[in-house]
Design an enzyme around this catalytic site. Structure first.
Site, PDB file in Angstrom:
ATOM      1  N   GLU A  52       0.861  -1.187   0.000  1.00  0.00           N
ATOM      2  CA  GLU A  52       0.000   0.000   0.000  1.00  0.00           C
ATOM      3  C   GLU A  52       0.898   1.239   0.000  1.00  0.00           C
ATOM      4  O   GLU A  52       1.960   1.233   0.628  1.00  0.00           O
ATOM      5  CB  GLU A  52      -0.913  -0.015   1.234  1.00  0.00           C
ATOM      6  CG  GLU A  52      -1.807   1.204   1.411  1.00  0.00           C
ATOM      7  CD  GLU A  52      -2.710   1.447   0.221  1.00  0.00           C
ATOM      8  OE1 GLU A  52      -2.563   2.518  -0.406  1.00  0.00           O
ATOM      9  OE2 GLU A  52      -3.555   0.585  -0.095  1.00  0.00           O
ATOM     10  N   ASP A  57       5.643   1.315  -4.093  1.00  0.00           N
ATOM     11  CA  ASP A  57       5.038   1.085  -5.397  1.00  0.00           C
ATOM     12  C   ASP A  57       4.977  -0.421  -5.664  1.00  0.00           C
ATOM     13  O   ASP A  57       5.990  -1.117  -5.583  1.00  0.00           O
ATOM     14  CB  ASP A  57       5.872   1.787  -6.468  1.00  0.00           C
ATOM     15  CG  ASP A  57       5.323   1.593  -7.859  1.00  0.00           C
ATOM     16  OD1 ASP A  57       5.525   0.494  -8.425  1.00  0.00           O
ATOM     17  OD2 ASP A  57       4.707   2.525  -8.393  1.00  0.00           O
ATOM     18  N   ASP A  63      -8.177   1.794  -7.933  1.00  0.00           N
ATOM     19  CA  ASP A  63      -8.644   3.060  -8.489  1.00  0.00           C
ATOM     20  C   ASP A  63      -9.075   2.821  -9.934  1.00  0.00           C
ATOM     21  O   ASP A  63      -8.266   2.393 -10.759  1.00  0.00           O
ATOM     22  CB  ASP A  63      -7.518   4.095  -8.433  1.00  0.00           C
ATOM     23  CG  ASP A  63      -8.017   5.507  -8.711  1.00  0.00           C
ATOM     24  OD1 ASP A  63      -8.973   5.660  -9.500  1.00  0.00           O
ATOM     25  OD2 ASP A  63      -7.443   6.469  -8.160  1.00  0.00           O
ATOM     26  N   LYS A 113     -17.619  -2.989   4.347  1.00  0.00           N
ATOM     27  CA  LYS A 113     -18.711  -2.048   4.608  1.00  0.00           C
ATOM     28  C   LYS A 113     -19.043  -1.253   3.355  1.00  0.00           C
ATOM     29  O   LYS A 113     -20.198  -1.022   3.020  1.00  0.00           O
ATOM     30  CB  LYS A 113     -18.305  -1.085   5.732  1.00  0.00           C
ATOM     31  CG  LYS A 113     -18.145  -1.715   7.089  1.00  0.00           C
ATOM     32  CD  LYS A 113     -17.732  -0.651   8.101  1.00  0.00           C
ATOM     33  CE  LYS A 113     -17.427  -1.265   9.450  1.00  0.00           C
ATOM     34  NZ  LYS A 113     -16.925  -0.255  10.408  1.00  0.00           N
ATOM     35  N   PHE A 114     -17.999  -0.823   2.664  1.00  0.00           N
ATOM     36  CA  PHE A 114     -18.137  -0.072   1.430  1.00  0.00           C
ATOM     37  C   PHE A 114     -18.925  -0.879   0.395  1.00  0.00           C
ATOM     38  O   PHE A 114     -19.817  -0.374  -0.281  1.00  0.00           O
ATOM     39  CB  PHE A 114     -16.726   0.241   0.916  1.00  0.00           C
ATOM     40  CG  PHE A 114     -16.645   0.778  -0.479  1.00  0.00           C
ATOM     41  CD1 PHE A 114     -16.916   2.107  -0.736  1.00  0.00           C
ATOM     42  CD2 PHE A 114     -16.284  -0.045  -1.534  1.00  0.00           C
ATOM     43  CE1 PHE A 114     -16.831   2.597  -2.032  1.00  0.00           C
ATOM     44  CE2 PHE A 114     -16.196   0.442  -2.820  1.00  0.00           C
ATOM     45  CZ  PHE A 114     -16.477   1.773  -3.068  1.00  0.00           C
ATOM     46  N   GLU A 115     -18.627  -2.161   0.320  1.00  0.00           N
ATOM     47  CA  GLU A 115     -19.295  -3.048  -0.630  1.00  0.00           C
ATOM     48  C   GLU A 115     -20.768  -3.232  -0.262  1.00  0.00           C
ATOM     49  O   GLU A 115     -21.649  -3.168  -1.120  1.00  0.00           O
ATOM     50  CB  GLU A 115     -18.566  -4.387  -0.621  1.00  0.00           C
ATOM     51  CG  GLU A 115     -18.989  -5.366  -1.678  1.00  0.00           C
ATOM     52  CD  GLU A 115     -18.135  -6.624  -1.648  1.00  0.00           C
ATOM     53  OE1 GLU A 115     -18.514  -7.583  -2.339  1.00  0.00           O
ATOM     54  OE2 GLU A 115     -17.104  -6.649  -0.944  1.00  0.00           O
TER      55      GLU A 115
END
Length: 238
Positions: free
Chosen positions: A94, A121, A144, A218-220
């Protein structure tokens, strides 16, 4: 090694100069807990891009299946997987320090031992640190999407990247991607189907059901309530 945050915070995202990157390093605000986590736990969990090729046996002190995840965000699902699969060793990559700090803080408090982290990276790490045919599973969740057409060149999933990942997987190893952007899912599917050394587990041209080992975020769940889809892609290295 490059500076991406101001002040006296000594831990920096590591990368080599390149013309196109699949991410933008955002300084972001770190909580005091996230900052302290680096002092408390980076020595236990942190790996360096400049540390040379990884020896998993030396790093983890055992022989075990090796899972690598790129872009773990705040790290909650990666931590859950490491806790749920103690027979496997996990490496996360990350670029954003707040997420790395949160992950190593929670891992340290939970006593998780089968996890290590690069703050670097991902392509550099793959090229310089991960040997060929080393990985049993590769994970890329909700990268992204760079949804504007002019930015599609920045998407991490490109033919060269998939070829690189394939070289790091053992024969029979699993490649798993997931996205909540339909256009990106279609792009992923096209790129993966074109790689001759990968076999679509769901059958050519098909998406897979979410496997049990990938936690639902949670986002999902929020996206599903709003009617958004999630597409999983599972391929086996052949």
């Amino acid at each position: 090694m490059h500076d991406e945050s101001a002040g006296d915070f000594p831990y920096r995202t590591e990368y080599k100069k390149k013309s196109i990157r699949s991410y933008v390093i955002r300084a972001g605000r770190m909580t005091e807990g996230q900052r302290r986590a680096f002092d408390n736990y980076w020595g236990q969990y942190g790996l360096s891009l400049f540390g040379g090729q990884l020896d998993p046996r030396e790093t983890f002190g055992r022989e075990a299946p090796l899972v690598l995840e790129i872009g773990f965000g705040m790290g909650d699902s990666l931590l859950a997987m490491a806790a749920a699969e103690p027979d496997k060793d996990f490496i996360g990559i990350e670029v954003h320090p707040p997420g790395v700090g949160r992950l190593i803080n929670n891992a340290g408090k939970a006593g998780i031992e089968n996890l290590r982290v690069y703050m670097a990276d991902a392509v550099d790490v793959l090229n310089d640190c991960i040997g060929d045919a080393l990985l049993d599973r590769f994970q890329l969740y909700f990268p992204d999407p760079w949804h504007k057409k002019k930015h599609h060149k920045r998407r991490i999933v490109q033919p060269e990247f998939v070829c690189l990942i394939r070289s790091k997987l053992k024969a029979g190893g699993l490649l798993h991607m997931a996205t909540d952007w339909e256009n990106y899912a279609e792009h992923m599917l096209e790129v993966l189907e074109a790689e001759p050394q990968l076999e679509n587990i769901a059958g050519s041209g098909n998406y897979s059901e979410r496997p049990a080992f990938r936690p639902e975020t949670k986002f999902e769940r929020r996206g599903q309530r709003l009617g958004h889809g999630v597409w999983d892609l599972l391929y086996k290295a052949i």
